[in-house]
Design an enzyme around this catalytic site. Sequence first.
Site, PDB file in Angstrom:
ATOM      1  N   THR A 238       0.846  -1.197   0.000  1.00 38.03           N
ATOM      2  CA  THR A 238       0.000   0.000   0.000  1.00 38.03           C
ATOM      3  C   THR A 238       0.881   1.247   0.000  1.00 38.03           C
ATOM      4  OG1 THR A 238      -0.119  -0.022   2.430  1.00 38.03           O
ATOM      5  CG2 THR A 238      -1.903  -1.128   1.229  1.00 38.03           C
ATOM      6  N   ARG A 240       4.104   2.359  -2.513  1.00 38.96           N
ATOM      7  CA  ARG A 240       4.251   2.843  -3.879  1.00 38.96           C
ATOM      8  C   ARG A 240       4.570   1.671  -4.791  1.00 38.96           C
ATOM      9  NH1 ARG A 240       1.786   6.498  -2.618  1.00 38.96           N
ATOM     10  NH2 ARG A 240       2.112   8.731  -2.920  1.00 38.96           N
ATOM     11  N   GLU A 269      -0.260   4.089 -13.002  1.00 36.60           N
ATOM     12  CA  GLU A 269      -1.638   4.273 -12.560  1.00 36.60           C
ATOM     13  C   GLU A 269      -2.328   5.284 -13.460  1.00 36.60           C
ATOM     14  OE1 GLU A 269      -1.807   5.212  -8.380  1.00 36.60           O
ATOM     15  OE2 GLU A 269      -0.777   3.361  -7.794  1.00 36.60           O
ATOM     16  N   HIS A 288      -5.714   1.997  -5.533  1.00 33.99           N
ATOM     17  CA  HIS A 288      -5.027   3.042  -4.761  1.00 33.99           C
ATOM     18  C   HIS A 288      -6.013   3.753  -3.841  1.00 33.99           C
ATOM     19  CE1 HIS A 288      -1.289   5.863  -4.831  1.00 33.99           C
ATOM     20  NE2 HIS A 288      -1.818   5.773  -3.617  1.00 33.99           N
TER      21      HIS A 288
END
Length: 331
Positions: A238, A240, A269, A288
Amino acid sequence: MSTAADFTDVLITTAFLHPGDEADRMLRAAGLTTRHVPDLSALPEAERARLLAESRAIIAGTMPLTSEELNIAERLEIIVRTGVGYDSVDVATATARNIPVCITAGANRQAVAEHVFTLMLATARRVQENIQNLAGGSWQQLTGRELRGSTLGILGLGSIGKAVAGIAAGFGMEIVAYDPYFDEEFAAAHGIRRAELDEVLAQSDFVTLHLFLDESTRNLINADRLRTMKSDSVLINTARGGIVDEDALVDAVRAGVIGGAALDVFATEPLPQDSPLLHTPGILATTHVAGATREARGASGLMAAANVIDVLSGVAGPQFVVNPGYDAVLA
């Protein structure tokens, strides 16, 4: 001809902040003008350049702020990221321009820590697989595992890592951790065993990442390190996406080198729909959202607004600055 009154003082690119919300009202009450642009790249080049050139502060989301854009922003006095990651900002250029880059440290600590356990429990109890089987007409009662008594490895025992450790203790997990700046006092008080990175990987049933992304951590979890992990262990990220070599991770899960992975962050992303991360059994992916709670986003927006107001009004210096040697830069 534009006047100073026409200028935007605070450019807000964070998608979850909106005109008229509490952070916006706070900024306007301080006499600052605001403009919300969640996607700068969608603006015509001339308008984007004008906004950047006139803004005194940027409250930034995850969209990149490049060297070229920062050099256009001649009036810029502060950048605040609504989160703790700042790899989307060209910090080197900001530093050269004497512009502090700040984060909203601690605002999403609890949210991210809780999401770690959302992912951990989902993988331990095979929730995704169970849902898919049931939707497909199968009443297969899959065997999962309990968290109690298992070993949790934490890579990065900072603010979020410590919150994760607190929750893990409630589940009755054993905790082993690595951090380049290890907090011995906290570890001793919470029964956390210190180990080197490869030792944590080798000893843990679940490994959770809470490190910043920089050149020292990029692809830190690579094929060699994945091979040091237990064959039934689960990797949770969680932090990068760039910390994990995603191709190596897919190969490791497919080959049974590790038991699985749960990811909330990715090197690219939004994650492309054809990414093997979305199509590999044993890998669970979320968008995310670890820090995406009402509470965390509200706190982050208010922290960012307060930091901007203090700096632009001259009341106080910037808080939670990430520029290396920032004090020396200003001297």
